[in-house]
Design a protein around this motif. Structure first.
Motif, PDB file in Angstrom:
ATOM      1  N   GLU A   8      24.287 -22.899  83.471  1.00  0.00           N
ATOM      2  CA  GLU A   8      25.060 -23.653  84.452  1.00  0.00           C
ATOM      3  C   GLU A   8      24.743 -23.222  85.889  1.00  0.00           C
ATOM      4  N   GLU A  49      27.243 -32.815  88.361  1.00  0.00           N
ATOM      5  CA  GLU A  49      28.191 -33.232  87.315  1.00  0.00           C
ATOM      6  C   GLU A  49      27.728 -32.830  85.918  1.00  0.00           C
ATOM      7  N   ARG A  50      26.476 -32.520  85.725  1.00  0.00           N
ATOM      8  CA  ARG A  50      25.962 -32.078  84.432  1.00  0.00           C
ATOM      9  C   ARG A  50      26.234 -30.596  84.191  1.00  0.00           C
ATOM     10  N   ALA A  52      28.846 -28.560  84.153  1.00  0.00           N
ATOM     11  CA  ALA A  52      29.930 -28.162  83.241  1.00  0.00           C
ATOM     12  C   ALA A  52      29.525 -28.371  81.782  1.00  0.00           C
ATOM     13  N   ALA A  53      28.829 -29.463  81.504  1.00  0.00           N
ATOM     14  CA  ALA A  53      28.369 -29.719  80.130  1.00  0.00           C
ATOM     15  C   ALA A  53      27.355 -28.670  79.704  1.00  0.00           C
ATOM     16  N   ALA A  56      29.270 -25.540  78.904  1.00  0.00           N
ATOM     17  CA  ALA A  56      30.029 -25.668  77.661  1.00  0.00           C
ATOM     18  C   ALA A  56      29.125 -25.766  76.430  1.00  0.00           C
ATOM     19  N   ARG A  58      27.305 -28.382  75.605  1.00  0.00           N
ATOM     20  CA  ARG A  58      27.175 -29.766  75.147  1.00  0.00           C
ATOM     21  C   ARG A  58      25.874 -30.405  75.613  1.00  0.00           C
ATOM     22  N   LEU A  59      25.251 -29.788  76.615  1.00  0.00           N
ATOM     23  CA  LEU A  59      23.996 -30.291  77.157  1.00  0.00           C
ATOM     24  C   LEU A  59      23.068 -29.109  77.384  1.00  0.00           C
ATOM     25  N   ASP A  77      21.427 -33.718  74.528  1.00  0.00           N
ATOM     26  CA  ASP A  77      22.862 -33.974  74.627  1.00  0.00           C
ATOM     27  C   ASP A  77      23.436 -33.887  73.215  1.00  0.00           C
ATOM     28  N   ASP A  80      30.066 -34.380  70.473  1.00  0.00           N
ATOM     29  CA  ASP A  80      31.235 -33.528  70.315  1.00  0.00           C
ATOM     30  C   ASP A  80      32.062 -33.871  69.073  1.00  0.00           C
TER      31      ASP A  80
END
Length: 170
Positions: A8, A49-50, A52-53, A56, A58-59, A77, A80
């Motif tokens: 991140e 905006e990517r 945080a994913a 986490a 998720r990306l 990607d 979830d």
């Protein structure tokens, strides 16, 4: 050429380079979800905006550096939903137009495929503009065409274009 998976913080540190790469892709006519001309601020916001994913899990995002410059990127990607933990979507495979023809797209694609296997993913999927340069890469890398959807997305110039859906068992 060095390919690195970003966390991140690293993504946020490279947001200007990633925005420039995204703008180059759109300016060159790549159908990656944006209309031309793409504003640099908007491109930076999209990448921010990517983050945080990525944080986490998720990306997953990789970047390729050549001669100290960010020249390519690719992402995975991860869904979830519990019933789709076996698959991931390959997203935003982009190579700067000045770095094309040097195997960078193939290297990024292979990196994402290998990472998917390590993550326990057995099925990858993606969509790309029909008759685009990207189709040649996916065809030659053993991806299978699942079908074509007419008028799926607008090109950077705003013209509706068909999209080809691909998958690959890994």
């Amino acid at each position: 050429m060095i390919v690195t998976r970003l966390d991140e913080i690293q993504l946020l540190e490279l947001v200007e380079d990633l925005a420039d790469l995204l703008m180059d892709a759109v300016d060159d006519g790549a159908s990656v979800g944006f209309l031309a001309p793409l504003d640099r601020t908007a491109a930076m916001v999209w990448w921010k905006e990517r983050a945080a994913a990525v944080g986490a899990g998720r990306l997953a995002v990789w970047v390729a550096h050549m001669c100290g410059r960010t020249m390519g990127t690719v992402g995975l990607d991860f869904p979830d939903k519990p019933n789709s933990s076996h698959r991931a979507e390959l997203v935003k495979l982009m190579v700067h137009r000045h770095a094309r023809g040097q195997g960078l797209g193939r290297r990024l694609l292979t990196t994402a495929e290998e990472a998917a296997i390590k993550a326990g993913v057995t099925l990858l999927h993606l969509d790309t503009e029909t008759d685009s340069r990207a189709e040649r890469l996916y065809d030659s890398a053993g991806w299978t065409r699942a079908g074509v959807i007419p008028d799926y997305a607008a090109s950077p110039s705003g013209v509706l274009r068909p999209t080809t859906i691909y998958y690959k068992r890994v």
